[in-house]
Enzyme design. Structure first.
Site, PDB file in Angstrom:
ATOM      1  N   SER A 126      -3.406  -4.885   6.683  1.00  0.00           N
ATOM      2  CA  SER A 126      -3.534  -3.453   6.451  1.00  0.00           C
ATOM      3  C   SER A 126      -3.849  -2.725   7.747  1.00  0.00           C
ATOM      4  CB  SER A 126      -4.683  -3.241   5.457  1.00  0.00           C
ATOM      5  OG  SER A 126      -5.045  -1.896   5.420  1.00  0.00           O
ATOM      6  N   TYR A 151     -13.707  -4.339   2.725  1.00  0.00           N
ATOM      7  CA  TYR A 151     -12.292  -4.608   2.439  1.00  0.00           C
ATOM      8  C   TYR A 151     -11.526  -4.822   3.754  1.00  0.00           C
ATOM      9  CZ  TYR A 151      -7.382  -3.633   1.685  1.00  0.00           C
ATOM     10  OH  TYR A 151      -6.019  -3.715   1.724  1.00  0.00           O
ATOM     11  N   LYS A 155      -9.667  -8.274   5.524  1.00  0.00           N
ATOM     12  CA  LYS A 155      -8.294  -8.405   6.057  1.00  0.00           C
ATOM     13  C   LYS A 155      -8.334  -8.915   7.497  1.00  0.00           C
ATOM     14  CE  LYS A 155      -5.936  -7.111   2.540  1.00  0.00           C
ATOM     15  NZ  LYS A 155      -5.164  -8.112   1.800  1.00  0.00           N
TER      16      LYS A 155
HETATM   17  N1  LIG Z   1      -1.585  -0.597  -1.746  1.00  0.00           N
HETATM   18  C1  LIG Z   1      -2.065  -0.346  -0.543  1.00  0.00           C
HETATM   19  O1  LIG Z   1      -2.333   0.816  -0.196  1.00  0.00           O
HETATM   20  C2  LIG Z   1      -2.286  -1.466   0.463  1.00  0.00           C
HETATM   21  C3  LIG Z   1      -2.383  -1.154   1.826  1.00  0.00           C
HETATM   22  C4  LIG Z   1      -2.592  -2.187   2.723  1.00  0.00           C
HETATM   23  C5  LIG Z   1      -2.698  -3.505   2.288  1.00  0.00           C
HETATM   24  N2  LIG Z   1      -2.605  -3.764   0.953  1.00  0.00           N
HETATM   25  C6  LIG Z   1      -2.744  -5.159   0.519  1.00  0.00           C
HETATM   26  O2  LIG Z   1      -1.540  -5.592  -0.082  1.00  0.00           O
HETATM   27  C7  LIG Z   1      -1.805  -6.509  -1.130  1.00  0.00           C
HETATM   28  C8  LIG Z   1      -1.124  -6.027  -2.395  1.00  0.00           C
HETATM   29  O3  LIG Z   1      -1.590  -4.721  -2.677  1.00  0.00           O
HETATM   30  P1  LIG Z   1      -1.184  -3.958  -4.001  1.00  0.00           P
HETATM   31  O4  LIG Z   1      -1.280  -2.503  -3.706  1.00  0.00           O
HETATM   32  O5  LIG Z   1       0.056  -4.516  -4.571  1.00  0.00           O
HETATM   33  O6  LIG Z   1      -2.456  -4.339  -4.908  1.00  0.00           O
HETATM   34  P2  LIG Z   1      -2.495  -4.820  -6.418  1.00  0.00           P
HETATM   35  O7  LIG Z   1      -3.931  -4.836  -6.822  1.00  0.00           O
HETATM   36  O8  LIG Z   1      -1.550  -4.037  -7.251  1.00  0.00           O
HETATM   37  O9  LIG Z   1      -1.949  -6.316  -6.296  1.00  0.00           O
HETATM   38  C9  LIG Z   1      -2.777  -7.393  -5.929  1.00  0.00           C
HETATM   39  C10 LIG Z   1      -2.607  -8.471  -6.971  1.00  0.00           C
HETATM   40  O10 LIG Z   1      -3.429  -9.575  -6.625  1.00  0.00           O
HETATM   41  C11 LIG Z   1      -4.004 -10.090  -7.817  1.00  0.00           C
HETATM   42  N3  LIG Z   1      -5.211 -10.828  -7.416  1.00  0.00           N
HETATM   43  C12 LIG Z   1      -6.361 -10.378  -6.845  1.00  0.00           C
HETATM   44  N4  LIG Z   1      -7.193 -11.402  -6.612  1.00  0.00           N
HETATM   45  C13 LIG Z   1      -6.559 -12.532  -7.026  1.00  0.00           C
HETATM   46  C14 LIG Z   1      -6.899 -13.905  -7.036  1.00  0.00           C
HETATM   47  N5  LIG Z   1      -8.087 -14.358  -6.609  1.00  0.00           N
HETATM   48  N6  LIG Z   1      -6.009 -14.788  -7.541  1.00  0.00           N
HETATM   49  C15 LIG Z   1      -4.803 -14.378  -8.004  1.00  0.00           C
HETATM   50  N7  LIG Z   1      -4.416 -13.100  -8.024  1.00  0.00           N
HETATM   51  C16 LIG Z   1      -5.296 -12.179  -7.523  1.00  0.00           C
HETATM   52  C17 LIG Z   1      -4.251  -8.874  -8.698  1.00  0.00           C
HETATM   53  O11 LIG Z   1      -4.310  -9.196 -10.066  1.00  0.00           O
HETATM   54  C18 LIG Z   1      -3.024  -8.016  -8.367  1.00  0.00           C
HETATM   55  O12 LIG Z   1      -1.954  -8.281  -9.268  1.00  0.00           O
HETATM   56  C19 LIG Z   1      -3.322  -6.606  -1.251  1.00  0.00           C
HETATM   57  O13 LIG Z   1      -3.763  -7.735  -0.559  1.00  0.00           O
HETATM   58  C20 LIG Z   1      -3.794  -5.338  -0.573  1.00  0.00           C
HETATM   59  O14 LIG Z   1      -5.087  -5.484  -0.028  1.00  0.00           O
HETATM   60  C21 LIG Z   1      -2.380  -2.785   0.042  1.00  0.00           C
END
Ligand SMILES: NC(=O)c1ccc[n+]([C@@H]2O[C@H](COP(=O)([O-])OP(=O)(O)OC[C@H]3O[C@@H](n4cnc5c(N)ncnc54)[C@H](O)[C@@H]3O)[C@@H](O)[C@H]2O)c1
Length: 340
Positions: A126, A151, A155
């Site tokens: 991120s 958070y 990362k």
């Molecule tokens: N959406 C954003 O703005 C953003 C920005 C930068 C980075 N990210 C990163 O990208 C990734 C995906 O983000 P997203 O927006 O799709 O989030 P999201 O919450 O929709 O998807 C993350 C998924 O991981 C699953 N999860 C969490 N912990 C788990 C575990 N221990 N075992 C199995 N599954 C688990 C959740 O159920 C969820 O389906 C994340 O790591 C997030 O930190 C997201």
């Protein structure tokens, strides 16, 4: 067929990436504990991707379950690691839960990869690893680790773990994708962002105001040193982001070592720009009220996206209007998300 394991693949970015990969001919296995997603997304991914998904309800911190997953899936050739908790204010309140989940899942996954000889990994990092940047646009050479919350630090530490693992194993190939602000939805309107509870990010909140689920938007801070006083971010369409993962996977097939790459458009938009564009795209007025700044929020953040172009041949193609239009299509067709 080249088979990819998507941890957290039932989530927002994972579901769009799964569809993109399936359309490119990859086999997809999704492992998700559904802590922030729902099972109903899986048939929609299959519908859009045109083939079956192998879904496993697995907590990526559970060593035994992860070992069983890898043992039952000897065809896994690479992994995209999306699984993680992502709510910044929650991470400030519950740092230990965030470290346990986000770092525990990373280490457990990488140990299983090591045992099973899986050498290619793409990681959801991120722009928060840059903290409050000294200058914009932010390039990958900017200082990292000065994160303002647990958070972001989870990362950053995950990135360090992966870099150390690459130093110890010359066969490993890891791409750390530093996302800026993903928004939008698949243009079909069948999958999109489906937050539980009160949305923490701008676009889902705006979309829920537009469908009448929330009364008005609170704009946090109108006294930032930006043209209209509201925070500026680099919004990127989730389907552009999904394509970036496909390119990163291809990159891992031809290179070894660890590379950090920004995925952003290189353009900043303010909160008020987004509200205006969303009203244009949806034809719905978005009532809003100014509220105090949120602690830890920064004024301006946008990417220098050149490295993604140089290494991956990738750049964002969709603009803010597309992002708002596609978000609106998803939200208006599914006002209550996947439960509709
Ligand atoms: N959406 C954003 O703005 C953003 C920005 C930068 C980075 N990210 C990163 O990208 C990734 C995906 O983000 P997203 O927006 O799709 O989030 P999201 O919450 O929709 O998807 C993350 C998924 O991981 C699953 N999860 C969490 N912990 C788990 C575990 N221990 N075992 C199995 N599954 C688990 C959740 O159920 C969820 O389906 C994340 O790591 C997030 O930190 C997201």
């Amino acid at each position: 067929m080249n088979t990819v394991l998507l941890t957290g693949g039932a989530g927002y970015i994972g579901s769009h990436t799964a569809v993109c990969l399936m359309r490119c001919g990859y086999g997809v296995i999704i492992a998700d504990n559904l802590i922030n997603s729902v099972r109903e997304v899986i048939p929609r991914i299959e519908e859009l991707g045109g083939r079956a998904v192998r879904f496993h309800e697995v907590d990526m911190c559970d060593e035994r379950a992860v070992e069983e997953l890898f043992s039952a899936s000897p065809d896994i050739g690479s992994v995209i690691h999306f699984a993680g908790l992502k709510c910044v204010p929650e991470s400030v309140r519950e740092p230990l839960r965030y470290y346990q989940n986000n770092l525990g899942a990373t280490v457990t996954l990488m140990q299983a990869m090591q045992r099973h000889g899986v050498k290619r990994l793409v990681f959801s990092s991120s722009a928060t690893v840059y903290g409050d940047p000294e200058t914009v646009p932010i390039s990958e050479t900017a200082p990292v680790g000065g994160c303002t919350n647990a958070y972001g630090r989870s990362k950053y530490i995950s990135e360090c773990i992966m870099q150390d693992a690459c130093k110890a194993d010359a066969e490993l190939s890891v791409v750390l994708l530093r996302y800026f602000n993903p928004i939008g939805a698949d243009e079909s309107g069948r999958i999109g962002e489906n937050p539980f509870g009160v949305p923490n990010n701008l676009l889902p909140y705006v979309a829920q105001v537009a469908v009448g689920r929330r009364e008005k938007l609170f704009v946090n801070g109108n006294d930032y040193p930006t043209p209209d006083g509201t925070g500026v971010r680099d919004y990127i369409h989730v389907t552009d982001l999904a394509r970036g993962h496909e390119r990163a996977l291809r990159y891992t097939e031809a290179h070894k070592g660890c590379e950090a790459i920004n995925l952003g458009t290189g353009k900043g938009a303010s909160v008020l720009d987004v509200v205006r564009e969303f009203s244009n795209a949806s034809g719905v007025d978005i009532p809003f009220e100014f509220a105090p700044r949120r602690p830890g929020d920064i004024a301006v953040c946008y990417a220098d996206p050149r490295k993604a172009w140089e290494l991956l041949g990738w750049k964002a193609e969709k603009d803010l209007h597309d992002m708002c239009l596609d978000t609106w299509r998803w939200q208006s067709a599914n006002p209550n998300g996947y439960t509709d």
